[in-house]
Write a protein that holds these residues in place. Structure first.
Motif, PDB file in Angstrom:
ATOM      1  N   ALA A  34       0.831  -1.207   0.000  1.00  0.00           N
ATOM      2  CA  ALA A  34       0.000   0.000   0.000  1.00  0.00           C
ATOM      3  C   ALA A  34       0.863   1.253   0.000  1.00  0.00           C
ATOM      4  O   ALA A  34       0.614   2.204  -0.757  1.00  0.00           O
ATOM      5  CB  ALA A  34      -0.940  -0.020   1.202  1.00  0.00           C
ATOM      6  N   GLN A  35       1.892   1.279   0.846  1.00  0.00           N
ATOM      7  CA  GLN A  35       2.784   2.434   0.892  1.00  0.00           C
ATOM      8  C   GLN A  35       3.549   2.582  -0.419  1.00  0.00           C
ATOM      9  O   GLN A  35       3.754   3.700  -0.902  1.00  0.00           O
ATOM     10  CB  GLN A  35       3.760   2.296   2.060  1.00  0.00           C
ATOM     11  CG  GLN A  35       3.121   2.395   3.431  1.00  0.00           C
ATOM     12  CD  GLN A  35       4.124   2.215   4.554  1.00  0.00           C
ATOM     13  OE1 GLN A  35       5.333   2.153   4.331  1.00  0.00           O
ATOM     14  NE2 GLN A  35       3.614   2.105   5.775  1.00  0.00           N
ATOM     15  N   ASN A  38       1.450   4.132  -3.189  1.00  0.00           N
ATOM     16  CA  ASN A  38       1.049   5.518  -2.923  1.00  0.00           C
ATOM     17  C   ASN A  38       2.236   6.447  -2.717  1.00  0.00           C
ATOM     18  O   ASN A  38       2.055   7.603  -2.348  1.00  0.00           O
ATOM     19  CB  ASN A  38       0.136   5.565  -1.693  1.00  0.00           C
ATOM     20  CG  ASN A  38      -1.249   5.000  -1.979  1.00  0.00           C
ATOM     21  OD1 ASN A  38      -2.063   5.610  -2.651  1.00  0.00           O
ATOM     22  ND2 ASN A  38      -1.503   3.800  -1.476  1.00  0.00           N
TER      23      ASN A  38
END
Length: 231
Positions: A34-35, A38
């Protein structure tokens, strides 16, 4: 150059980030998929395939699909099926843990160089004592006549030419030309260099050995010396 390190193991991530920063890279770290997805834009991603929240192969595909950023897969899975799967997912290279810092840096440099899809000042024709190396056209001539180099011989010469006279480590040449740092390939590099020097004739001496390190191409300093001042 900005590099994103995607690694969930804090100890491994800290070591990677520290080594890259010591070598002049601007480094960010993401601990999960996820990091990573993004994160702000970067020039290259070092992607651990064993992430806690998503399959790293899927993350690699998504990174390439959304921005086309170069990706080096970093993983403990070193079997041939794993390598093939990683490369087919869009990874530009595949590094198996454990690995040496020198090898990783050489692979990063190779991938970044290949990712440059536009000519740079390093790709302008280089003329040395009748030898002309045209990196954009992938041609080499001596006194106007083509030099019949094999692909590997040309690739070695191109690596040295792009270094602009700086010494290039043997490991880096092996990575860029053969995509390996396997010690057994060292003799192969020696043989190709000897043949390359022979084909370059009188200009073969421009390829210099840097003892204990690697090789460099002798490129004269284009800056003229200052005029002599008389009394």
């Amino acid at each position: 150059m900005r590099i994103l390190v995607v690694e969930d193991d804090n100890r491994v991530a800290e070591a990677l980030v520290g080594a890259l920063r010591r070598n002049g890279y601007d480094v960010q770290r993401a601990a999960n998929a996820a990091q990573a997805l993004n994160a702000p834009p970067v020039d290259l991603v070092l992607l651990d395939l064993g992430l806690p929240d998503r399959d790293g192969i899927e993350v690699c595909r998504e990174l390439r699909a959304t921005g086309g950023v170069p990706v080096i897969a970093v993983t403990a899975r070193g079997g041939e099926p794993d390598r093939v799967r990683g490369l087919r997912s869009g990874a530009d290279d595949y590094v198996v843990k454990p690995f040496g810092t020198a090898e990783l840096l050489a692979r990063i440099e190779a991938v970044l160089r290949r990712s440059m899809n536009h000519p740079t000042h390093r790709d302008r024709p280089l003329a040395l004592d009748g030898l002309e190396i045209d990196l954009a056209q992938r041609t080499v001539t001596l006194d106007g006549q083509p030099v019949p180099l094999t692909r590997k011989e040309y690739d070695i010469l191109a690596v040295l030419a792009r270094a602009g006279g700086a010494a290039v480590a043997r490991d880096q040449i092996l990575v860029e030309v053969w995509q390996t740092t396997y010690d057994g390939m060292s003799r192969t590099l020696d043989v190709h260099l000897a043949t390359l020097r022979g084909k370059l004739g009188r200009t073969g001496s421009l390829v210099r050995t840097v003892r204990g390190f690697g090789y460099r191409l002798t490129i004269p300093d284009p800056t003229p010396p200052p005029p002599a001042t008389g009394p």
